[in-house]
Design a protein around this motif. Structure first.
Motif, PDB file in Angstrom:
ATOM      1  N   ALA A  99       0.831  -1.209   0.000  1.00  0.00           N
ATOM      2  CA  ALA A  99       0.000   0.000   0.000  1.00  0.00           C
ATOM      3  C   ALA A  99       0.864   1.257   0.000  1.00  0.00           C
ATOM      4  CB  ALA A  99      -0.916  -0.010   1.208  1.00  0.00           C
ATOM      5  N   GLU A 100       1.996   1.215   0.745  1.00  0.00           N
ATOM      6  CA  GLU A 100       2.892   2.372   0.758  1.00  0.00           C
ATOM      7  C   GLU A 100       3.415   2.674  -0.637  1.00  0.00           C
ATOM      8  OE1 GLU A 100       3.111   4.340   3.094  1.00  0.00           O
ATOM      9  OE2 GLU A 100       3.757   3.555   5.037  1.00  0.00           O
ATOM     10  N   TYR A 101       3.775   1.614  -1.372  1.00  0.00           N
ATOM     11  CA  TYR A 101       4.295   1.819  -2.723  1.00  0.00           C
ATOM     12  C   TYR A 101       3.209   2.348  -3.658  1.00  0.00           C
ATOM     13  CZ  TYR A 101       8.995   0.091  -2.096  1.00  0.00           C
ATOM     14  OH  TYR A 101      10.303  -0.021  -1.720  1.00  0.00           O
ATOM     15  N   SER A 241       6.525   7.051   4.368  1.00  0.00           N
ATOM     16  CA  SER A 241       6.076   6.060   3.392  1.00  0.00           C
ATOM     17  C   SER A 241       7.265   5.272   2.833  1.00  0.00           C
ATOM     18  CB  SER A 241       5.299   6.766   2.289  1.00  0.00           C
ATOM     19  OG  SER A 241       4.569   5.834   1.533  1.00  0.00           O
ATOM     20  N   ALA A 242       7.298   5.028   1.524  1.00  0.00           N
ATOM     21  CA  ALA A 242       8.351   4.198   0.934  1.00  0.00           C
ATOM     22  C   ALA A 242       9.513   5.030   0.429  1.00  0.00           C
ATOM     23  CB  ALA A 242       7.760   3.366  -0.207  1.00  0.00           C
ATOM     24  N   LEU A 246      13.675   4.651  -1.922  1.00  0.00           N
ATOM     25  CA  LEU A 246      13.738   5.045  -3.330  1.00  0.00           C
ATOM     26  C   LEU A 246      14.837   6.080  -3.523  1.00  0.00           C
ATOM     27  CD1 LEU A 246       9.905   5.392  -3.835  1.00  0.00           C
ATOM     28  CD2 LEU A 246      11.342   3.521  -4.608  1.00  0.00           C
ATOM     29  N   ASP A 247      15.435   6.041  -4.704  1.00  0.00           N
ATOM     30  CA  ASP A 247      16.563   6.918  -5.000  1.00  0.00           C
ATOM     31  C   ASP A 247      16.097   8.047  -5.919  1.00  0.00           C
ATOM     32  OD1 ASP A 247      19.160   7.884  -5.269  1.00  0.00           O
ATOM     33  OD2 ASP A 247      19.447   6.718  -7.115  1.00  0.00           O
ATOM     34  N   LEU A 280       7.544   0.792  -9.316  1.00  0.00           N
ATOM     35  CA  LEU A 280       6.945  -0.333 -10.055  1.00  0.00           C
ATOM     36  C   LEU A 280       7.862  -1.542 -10.031  1.00  0.00           C
ATOM     37  CD1 LEU A 280       5.411   1.405 -13.200  1.00  0.00           C
ATOM     38  CD2 LEU A 280       4.153   0.256 -11.396  1.00  0.00           C
ATOM     39  N   ASP A 281       9.194  -1.298 -10.134  1.00  0.00           N
ATOM     40  CA  ASP A 281      10.143  -2.411 -10.099  1.00  0.00           C
ATOM     41  C   ASP A 281      10.131  -3.109  -8.754  1.00  0.00           C
ATOM     42  OD1 ASP A 281      10.922  -1.951 -12.670  1.00  0.00           O
ATOM     43  OD2 ASP A 281      12.673  -0.729 -12.147  1.00  0.00           O
ATOM     44  N   ALA A 282      10.094  -2.296  -7.690  1.00  0.00           N
ATOM     45  CA  ALA A 282      10.272  -2.858  -6.351  1.00  0.00           C
ATOM     46  C   ALA A 282       8.947  -3.142  -5.652  1.00  0.00           C
ATOM     47  CB  ALA A 282      11.093  -1.886  -5.497  1.00  0.00           C
ATOM     48  N   LEU A 283       7.846  -3.087  -6.391  1.00  0.00           N
ATOM     49  CA  LEU A 283       6.521  -3.243  -5.784  1.00  0.00           C
ATOM     50  C   LEU A 283       6.399  -4.577  -5.055  1.00  0.00           C
ATOM     51  CD1 LEU A 283       3.854  -1.640  -5.741  1.00  0.00           C
ATOM     52  CD2 LEU A 283       3.112  -3.020  -7.670  1.00  0.00           C
TER      53      LEU A 283
END
Lengths: 370, 182
Positions: A99-101, A241-242, A246-247, A280-283
């Motif tokens: 959900a965070e992503y 959140s996430a 993330l970079d 999207l990659d790390a979902l």
């Protein structure tokens, strides 16, 4: 005929607004002019005041929810996000990682449409009609994505206490990646059209300069603050959140003029693309929601939570007395603050630059007046 | 200013703030991710200056100034953000509800000017020393402050405008009597 001794004959008072095509809603500026030069400005707001803070006190936590995206109606998800973060903070629960992503994806898509509107409208204020058509063309693609994700183009109602409403629909990821591949090319096109344009440079370089000290003193946030050279972004400064996973870069300007504010927004569009790709990659898998009681009664206490929106810090100060309704909900808005700098930065400019500087500050009156 | 702020826990920041505001603050404690500093309104201005100018905490950024009506008392609230650390602080000053007066901090952070106007408009807190304390959002009658807990929405009596010819002073029916009475 007798003149009063302190009457300044050369000064003229001009009411700009509240109904003005470039006022971004209903903003009234009382301009004191000396010829073409602005001597002083008194912004007059409240024409769109709907009393959200009082309305919140008379509704249950969930009844008030659907009104939130009407505040900053161009990027409504951030308001929902802040509100659920407050309730989750009081209840000491955290949503599942998926959900965070999804919140980050919805938030960054909102940042893109918010900046589309900011850049397009700013250029429209300066008299350039083409950029707003280009940004609206691409904004439509993002609105389609958001409609797939949330079921709505603008008034999302997507965040939930303890998660989000829906999981990703079929085909969303494919369509989103297609957009993300195409969008950086579009950003380059915006830059080719706008950034080097001589007329644009003449009307944005050195206009409405805000120094770093002034920006902090006036509590500016978002691209308006970063354009002055202060690298303060709540996604990094007060991580939530996430975002810690993330970079992304935080673009800053140097001189704090209208051009730097525009340039910061352009660079943030590129960063948003990077963030959505990574998300999207790390979902992660798993549920997108958790079971919460239908009648929410957060424990008594006070909490402040803020989210970095496209326009800066949107914060909610929520006081709960343990009942069904919020006891007090104070909303902190970044456009209100940006507008309060106008009496400081406008004097000395020509009257023709008022709409340009107002456009570069990216004001949304629905959020200013609440 | 660095892009990577040094993250301090709110417990550690509470310790620093307590040390800095010794003798000024009545109470300092961490709560829900922020440092809550409770103090008397008379000491607000001095504490605000100390928090802003402190090298380590450096609360140069005021998120907002607001207030809460607690029915038996009023509270003036200030949310501060440190520019060096990932720390949020809340200044909280209890005020007398029948006559809520707090000193202005608009000379400490310029942004407080408008936030205090808004709080004055909605809650009726008077900020002493404010250069321009006018209503900002509403056009309510004197003494009416919509966000006070005892303030109820009032139905405005709708009356038709009466056209009295071009150039005649425009007024609502009944307005003449009201002006004459006062």
């Amino acid at each position: 005929m007798q003149n009063e001794p302190d009457l300044r004959l050369e000064e003229m008072v001009l009411n700009m607004g509240p109904q003005h095509p470039s006022a971004h809603g209903v903003l009234r500026l009382v301009l004191h002019l000396d010829g073409e030069m602005i001597v002083s400005v008194d912004p007059s707001i409240g024409y769109l005041h709907r009393g959200f803070e009082k309305l919140a006190e008379n509704r249950t936590y969930l009844q008030f929810f659907s009104m939130l995206s009407r505040l900053d109606y161009l990027a409504g998800f951030f308001m929902e996000w802040t509100y659920v973060r407050c309730i989750e903070g009081l209840m000491e629960i955290g949503p599942p990682p998926r959900a965070e992503y999804l919140r980050v994806i919805a938030g960054e898509l909102n940042r893109i449409i918010s900046h589309h509107m900011a850049i397009g409208d700013y250029l429209l204020n300066l008299g350039a009609v083409t950029p707003v058509l280009w940004t609206f063309r691409d904004r439509e693609d993002v609105l389609d994505l958001l409609e797939m994700l949330t079921g709505q183009r603008m008034m999302y109602n997507y965040a939930r206490v303890g998660g989000v409403r829906y999981d990703l629909p079929d085909g969303f990821e494919e369509q989103c990646r297609k957009f993300l591949r195409r969008f950086p090319v579009m950003i380059d096109e915006y830059e080719q059209l706008i950034t080097g344009n001589e007329i644009f440079l003449a009307r944005s370089l050195g206009m409405g300069v805000i120094t770093a000290e002034q920006a902090l003193d006036y509590g500016l946030s978002g691209p308006n603050l970063r354009a002055s050279g202060v690298a303060m972004d709540l996604r990094r400064h007060d991580p939530y959140s996430a975002y810690p996973e993330l970079d992304f870069d935080i673009p800053t300007g140097a001189s704090g003029d209208s051009f730097d504010r525009y340039k910061c927004r352009i660079e943030e569009l590129r960063q948003s693309v990077r963030i959505i790709e990574q998300a999207l990659d790390a979902l992660p898998g798993g549920p997108v929601n958790m079971r919460i009681p239908p009648m929410l009664r957060p424990p008594a206490g006070a909490i402040y939570r803020a989210v970095e929106t496209g326009r800066g810090e949107w914060g909610n100060y929520l006081v709960s007395d343990g009942s069904l309704r919020p006891y007090r909900l104070k909303m902190r808005d970044s456009c209100f603050v940006a507008l309060s700098t106008m009496p400081k930065i406008l004097p000395g400019h020509n009257i023709a630059d008022v709409v340009g500087i107002a456009g570069s500050l990216d004001l949304i009156m629905g959020a200013v007046d609440r | 200013m660095s892009a990577e702020p040094f993250v301090t826990g709110s417990e550690e920041a509470a310790g620093l703030a307590e040390e800095l505001l010794a003798g000024l603050a009545a109470e300092v404690y961490p709560d829900a991710g922020r440092v809550v500093i409770v103090l008397q309104p008379g000491r607000l201005h001095e504490a605000a200056l100390k928090l802003r100018d402190d090298k380590q905490l450096s609360f140069k950024y005021l998120s907002f100034a607001g207030g809460v009506d607690h029915k038996d008392r009023m509270e003036a609230i200030y949310i501060l953000r440190s520019v060096n650390h990932s720390v949020v602080a809340e200044l909280r000053a209890p005020l007398d509800r029948s006559l809520p007066v707090a000193p202005t901090v608009s000379d400490v952070w310029s942004t407080a000017g408008w936030h205090e106007r808004e709080t004055f408009d909605l809650l009726g807190i008077e900020y002493e020393g404010h250069p321009d304390l006018r209503r900002i959002l509403t056009d309510a009658a004197d003494g009416v402050h919509p966000l006070r807990k005892d303030s109820r929405p009032q139905r405005v009596k709708r009356e038709e405008w009466r056209f009295e010819g071009i150039g005649a002073p425009r007024r609502l029916p009944g307005e003449e009597e009201r002006i004459n009475r006062s």
